[in-house]
Design an enzyme around this catalytic site. Structure first.
Site, PDB file in Angstrom:
ATOM      1  N   SER A   1      83.686  24.913  20.547  1.00  0.00           N
ATOM      2  CA  SER A   1      84.696  24.188  21.323  1.00  0.00           C
ATOM      3  C   SER A   1      84.035  23.534  22.527  1.00  0.00           C
ATOM      4  O   SER A   1      83.024  24.033  23.040  1.00  0.00           O
ATOM      5  CB  SER A   1      85.785  25.153  21.805  1.00  0.00           C
ATOM      6  OG  SER A   1      86.635  24.542  22.763  1.00  0.00           O
TER       7      SER A   1
ATOM      8  N   TYR B   1      89.273  32.941  26.049  1.00  0.00           N
ATOM      9  CA  TYR B   1      89.020  31.988  24.963  1.00  0.00           C
ATOM     10  C   TYR B   1      87.767  31.164  25.249  1.00  0.00           C
ATOM     11  O   TYR B   1      86.881  31.035  24.391  1.00  0.00           O
ATOM     12  CB  TYR B   1      90.221  31.058  24.785  1.00  0.00           C
ATOM     13  CG  TYR B   1      89.976  29.927  23.812  1.00  0.00           C
ATOM     14  CD1 TYR B   1      90.118  30.121  22.444  1.00  0.00           C
ATOM     15  CD2 TYR B   1      89.590  28.665  24.259  1.00  0.00           C
ATOM     16  CE1 TYR B   1      89.883  29.089  21.547  1.00  0.00           C
ATOM     17  CE2 TYR B   1      89.353  27.628  23.376  1.00  0.00           C
ATOM     18  CZ  TYR B   1      89.501  27.847  22.019  1.00  0.00           C
ATOM     19  OH  TYR B   1      89.252  26.817  21.134  1.00  0.00           O
TER      20      TYR B   1
END
Length: 254
Positions: free
Chosen positions: A138, A151
């Protein structure tokens, strides 16, 4: 890497970005696409088969939080059937900072475990043929969305792991690169929990900024697969595919 006639394992190939990427992969004509996912989706599998009937598509239920030993057992079934596998895509991910342990287990440890398991079949030190790993990380691995620090940290860890895999390629024969999507319109980002509720509107605030569709992301994902560049850190954001140059602030010297 030309996708045509290749054998590909796709972990979480039925998710938001995953399903559109599976569609694009199937269009390119691999020999086999093996999808490992936690939840079966017969309708999606049927759709993929209809896109290109020449491609053999197989589904196995798989939870990335199982042990390396359990992952190895499943991979043995797949390798016994296919004989060779060219590409492993690790795509499992969750976005919910309420679930601290599971976030780390899925987003980081799951990628490590599945990768470790496939080394039993690929590692050239064991007589294996080598292979290619594409890890979906990500852009939060570059710079965190600080309202979801768990996260973001899990994705940074997965990115660091992937960078190390690439440098180990001369030893293992296994190359690797990371796929780092920006904010993409999936169910993942429509509503999610920030850490300790520091920002209840984090999903809403993110979606006020430019995003990309899952199809745009998937099409660029396939371009990255075709480029097959060991060590590449690909940013897939706003419909673009860009290679990121990693800034080195320290070197172990070994």
């Amino acid at each position: 890497m030309a996708i045509a006639n290749k054998n590909i394992i796709f972990v979480a190939g039925l998710g938001g970005i995953g399903l559109d990427t599976s569609r694009e992969i199937v269009k390119s004509g691999p020999k086999n696409l093996v999808i490992l996912d936690r939840i079966d989706n017969p309708a999606a599998i049927a759709e993929l088969k209809a896109i290109n009937p020449k491609v053999t598509i197989t589904f196995y239920p798989y939870d990335v939080t199982v042990s390396v030993a359990e992952s190895t057992k499943l991979l043995k079934v797949i390798f016994d059937k296919l004989k060779t596998v060219d590409l492993l895509i690790n795509g499992a991910g969750i976005l919910d900072d309420y679930q601290i342990e599971r976030t780390i287990a899925v987003n980081f440890a799951g990628t490590v475990n599945t990768t470790t398991a496939i080394m039993a079949f690929w590692d050239k030190r064991k007589g294996g043929p080598g292979g290619v790993i594409a890890n979906i990380c990500s852009v939060t691995g570059f710079n965190a969305i600080y309202q979801v620090p768990v996260y973001s940290a899990s994705k940074a860890a997965a990115l660091s792991f992937t960078n190390s895999l690439a440098k180990l390629a001369p030893i293992t024969g296994v190359t690797a690169y990371s796929i780092n999507p920006g904010i993409t319109k999936t169910t993942l980002v429509h509503k999610f929990n920030s850490w300790l509720d520091v920002e209840p509107r984090v999903a809403e605030l993110l979606l006020e900024h430019p995003t990309q569709t899952t199809l745009q992301c998937a099409q660029n994902f396939v371009k990255a697969i075709e480029a097959n560049k060991n060590g590449a850190i690909w940013k897939l954001d706003l419909g673009r595919l860009d290679a990121i140059e990693w800034t080195k602030h320290w070197d172990s010297g070994i």
